[in-house]
Enzyme design. Structure first.
Site, mmCIF file in Angstrom:
data_model
loop_
_atom_site.group_PDB
_atom_site.id
_atom_site.type_symbol
_atom_site.label_atom_id
_atom_site.label_comp_id
_atom_site.label_asym_id
_atom_site.label_seq_id
_atom_site.Cartn_x
_atom_site.Cartn_y
_atom_site.Cartn_z
ATOM 1 N N LYS A 195 4.222 1.948 -2.365
ATOM 2 C CA LYS A 195 4.674 3.115 -3.139
ATOM 3 C C LYS A 195 6.125 3.377 -2.716
ATOM 4 C CE LYS A 195 0.098 5.204 -2.009
ATOM 5 N NZ LYS A 195 -0.858 4.497 -2.779
ATOM 6 N N HIS A 221 -7.683 -5.597 -0.243
ATOM 7 C CA HIS A 221 -6.455 -4.835 -0.007
ATOM 8 C C HIS A 221 -5.779 -5.361 1.263
ATOM 9 C CE1 HIS A 221 -4.069 -1.165 -0.371
ATOM 10 N NE2 HIS A 221 -4.195 -0.990 0.933
ATOM 11 N N TRP A 271 -9.923 0.432 -5.527
ATOM 12 C CA TRP A 271 -9.401 1.766 -5.188
ATOM 13 C C TRP A 271 -7.965 1.928 -5.691
ATOM 14 C CZ3 TRP A 271 -11.068 6.341 -4.011
ATOM 15 C CH2 TRP A 271 -10.339 7.229 -3.227
ATOM 16 N N SER A 295 0.817 -1.207 0.000
ATOM 17 C CA SER A 295 0.000 0.000 0.000
ATOM 18 C C SER A 295 0.855 1.263 0.000
ATOM 19 C CB SER A 295 -0.936 -0.063 1.205
ATOM 20 O OG SER A 295 -2.072 0.698 0.948
HETATM 21 C C1 GTR Z 1 -5.350 4.590 1.546
HETATM 22 C C2 GTR Z 1 -4.777 5.360 0.395
HETATM 23 C C3 GTR Z 1 -4.036 4.442 -0.505
HETATM 24 C C4 GTR Z 1 -3.182 3.417 0.223
HETATM 25 C C5 GTR Z 1 -3.747 3.008 1.575
HETATM 26 C C6 GTR Z 1 -2.782 2.333 2.530
HETATM 27 O O1 GTR Z 1 -6.164 5.318 2.357
HETATM 28 O O2 GTR Z 1 -5.823 5.981 -0.279
HETATM 29 O O3 GTR Z 1 -3.280 5.174 -1.441
HETATM 30 O O4 GTR Z 1 -1.892 3.842 0.361
HETATM 31 O O5 GTR Z 1 -4.270 4.055 2.261
HETATM 32 O O6 GTR Z 1 -1.642 2.733 2.669
HETATM 33 O O7 GTR Z 1 -3.241 1.392 3.165
#
Ligand code: GTR
Length: 429
Positions: A273, A410, A360, A269
């Site tokens: 990145k 996720h 997402w 997540s």
């Molecule tokens: C979310 C965000 C994502 C992702 C995520 C995470 O809220 O929109 O880009 O990075 O967090 O880190 O779990």
């Protein structure tokens, strides 16, 4: 005192459980309709800024690669901190028979300034107990503190800022006993260790707390040269976290149990990145793995599918550089896209993982990001993804790059680790 890479010296060595993936009130406006993805043109990876074609690995390495890094510094993540630090390490604990006797577990404090009161990060290091010689390893940041990775009361509880969380009883941004083991299902420790790998993890908040304070806290504070107003390309938190990963690698280069030339940088997540950016800026990482990294990670920004540049900058203004905001609702003006970030891993193996219910993060955009990084792999005579058709669910593709889309949400699952280990066996052994 050992002098390490990047001008750093080392003296001695010895829950967010359910992250808000879709901020309330924001997801509804997001586009999830493939037919509404705008038409876009991806910048050519193999053409220099002056318009010359890049036809050899030498040209990529000697010129084009640096141009692409600079584009991400200028328009997305900002520069990594450059100030010199004096890394000092201290062994906090050593347990020879952790994980039911499978692993040697160490906690190592890494002081980032000469005085003990300055910022420090805690490395949690697992290595297989029965393997002789140095092992390859995965290095990744965690979301909740090292005590969340394994439910063992002996593990040091992070003293750094943590996100408040009702479920885990976190108030006043201080970790609680309830956080112990709360992130364990994201770290398939037994499988990793049994496969003969080490695992090194650090709480990301040790490096930079994950909230917006105008870049004053964490390592920003110690490394900024002047207190003057921020420049547009000063690094945000993702650059700070990537910097921390590189400092951890500095430390691992002096370790007797881990082979620092075979370290895969991993992240999920926002930390996925970060792993892509860390792999791009530090070529000592032997492999790069990005899990469900979405917007700002593996996904193509110009698709504006699911989370967009504008949304991510508004909700998390501290992750990226200020210049990135120019592209809010204006992705097509970006002089880059994230296939170029992935290509910065080349010629090293890179793995991108998606989850089908993680819309997402735009799984298709993540796949296409990896696909369009392909020309740089081909330039090196390596095998990229074979086609732009996404594989079936739970059917990983592993060439010199790796990709899977698994069922589910996720998250980081045992299935993901199973694939990362297969890929590592192919490339790090
Ligand atoms: C979310 C965000 C994502 C992702 C995520 C995470 O809220 O929109 O880009 O990075 O967090 O880190 O779990």
């Amino acid at each position: 005192m050992a002098q390490l890479a990047s001008g750093v010296s080392v003296a001695g060595l010895a829950l967010l459980t359910s992250l808000t993936c879709v901020p309330a009130g924001i997801a509804q406006e997001a586009n999830y309709d493939e037919s509404r993805v705008p038409k876009f043109v991806l910048p050519d990876l193999l053409q220099t800024e002056s318009g010359q074609p890049v036809t050899t690995p030498e040209h990529w390495v000697g010129q084009r690669r640096a141009e692409v890094v600079r584009l991400f510094e200028q328009h997305v993540f900002g520069r990594l901190p450059t100030g010199d630090v004096m890394l000092r390490t201290q062994l906090r604990s050593s347990v020879p028979d952790a994980l039911q006797g499978l692993a040697h577990r160490r906690e190592v404090t890494v002081y980032l300034t000469p005085d003990d009161a300055g910022p420090k990060m805690e490395l949690l290091i697992y290595t297989p107990r029965d393997v002789k010689g140095k092992v390859p390893a995965f290095l990744g940041l965690n979301f909740n503190g090292n005590q969340a990775v394994e439910a063992d009361p002996r593990l040091h509880m992070t003293e750094s800022w943590v996100r408040n969380n009702k479920e885990l009883g976190i108030e006043n941004n201080r970790a609680t006993e309830a956080t112990r083991g709360s992130e364990a299902d994201r770290w398939d420790l037994e499988r990793i260790i049994k496969a003969g790998y080490g695992l090194v993890t650090i709480y990301y908040g040790d490096i930079d707390p994950d909230f917006d304070d105008g870049f004053q806290n964490g390592i920003h504070a110690i490394l900024r040269k002047t207190a003057a107003e921020r420049e547009g390309d000063e690094g945000g938190s993702i650059s700070a976290w990537a910097w921390g990963l590189s400092r951890a690698l500095d430390v691992l280069q002096t370790d007797s149990e881990i082979d620092a030339s075979r370290v895969a940088v991993f992240g999920h997540s926002r930390l996925g990145k970060t792993s892509l950016w860390a792999g791009a800026t530090d070529e000592r990482f032997a492999m790069v793995i990005s899990n469900n990294s979405g917007c700002g990670g593996a996904a193509l920004s110009k698709r504006a599918f699911g989370e967009t540049v504008g949304r991510i900058n508004r909700v998390f203004p501290h992750w990226f550089c200020v210049n990135h905001r120019k592209y809010n609702e204006n992705e097509q003006a970006l002089p880059l896209d994230h296939h170029m970030l992935i290509a910065l891993a080349a010629p090293r193996p890179v793995y991108v993982a998606s989850a089908v219910e993680d819309e997402w993060a735009d799984p298709r955009g993540e796949f296409l990001g990896l696909y369009h990084a392909g020309p740089v792999y081909s330039l090196f005579g390596l095998k990229p993804l074979p086609s732009d058709v996404m594989p079936e669910l739970n059917q990983p593709i592993m060439t010199d790059v790796g990709y899977h889309i698994r069922s589910g949400k996720h998250d980081v699952t045992d299935y993901d680790w199973e694939q990362f280990l297969k890929f590592a066996d192919k490339h790090l052994r």
